[in-house]
Write a protein that holds these residues in place. Structure first.
Motif, short mmCIF file in Angstrom:
data_model
loop_
_atom_site.label_atom_id
_atom_site.label_comp_id
_atom_site.label_asym_id
_atom_site.label_seq_id
_atom_site.Cartn_x
_atom_site.Cartn_y
_atom_site.Cartn_z
N CYS A 80 33.21 39.85 31.07
CA CYS A 80 32.89 38.69 31.92
C CYS A 80 31.62 38.00 31.44
N ALA A 87 38.08 36.05 35.04
CA ALA A 87 38.88 36.78 36.04
C ALA A 87 40.23 37.18 35.45
N GLU A 88 40.80 36.31 34.63
CA GLU A 88 42.10 36.61 34.02
C GLU A 88 41.99 37.73 32.99
N GLU A 89 40.88 37.75 32.27
CA GLU A 89 40.70 38.74 31.19
C GLU A 89 40.14 40.07 31.69
N CYS A 90 39.55 40.07 32.87
CA CYS A 90 38.85 41.26 33.39
C CYS A 90 39.78 42.47 33.44
N GLU A 113 40.40 43.97 36.82
CA GLU A 113 40.98 43.03 37.80
C GLU A 113 40.11 42.98 39.07
N CYS A 114 38.82 42.90 38.85
CA CYS A 114 37.89 43.01 39.98
C CYS A 114 37.00 41.80 40.16
#
Ligand code: SF4
Length: 87
Positions: free
Chosen positions: A16, A74-77, A80-81
């Motif tokens: 992020c 957010a898409e790559e995290c 998924e948090c």
């Protein structure tokens, strides 16, 4: 747009911050947080002197010019948090 991180799910990989360094940063605990930045993002977060709080307490408003990077983060995290709320 508002964004916050659920640190319970964060893997600490730092993706992020790589994608949106103006918004996300790592603390000494190895987890990543939304920058406390009332001057930049608005006063959504109550600054307690300890730096950006965890979880939904650390929700911050994101200026439009950073929205795309926040969505990508957010898409790559992998945890998924990263949670986004559209105002
Ligand atoms: S990308 Fe997600 S899992 Fe990785 S450090 Fe950031 S918040 Fe944590």
């Amino acid at each position: 747009m508002k964004v916050w991180i659920d640190q319970d799910l964060c893997t600490g990989d730092g993706l992020c911050e790589e994608i949106a360094p103006a918004v996300f940063f790592g603390k000494d605990d190895g987890l990543f947080y939304v920058k406390e930045s009332a001057d930049t993002f608005g006063a959504e977060v109550k600054f307690d002197g300890e730096g950006s709080p965890a979880g939904a307490e650390g929700m911050a408003r994101i200026p439009d010019n950073l929205a795309e990077a926040v969505i990508e983060a957010a898409e790559e995290c992998p945890g998924e948090c990263i949670f986004i709320e559209i105002e």
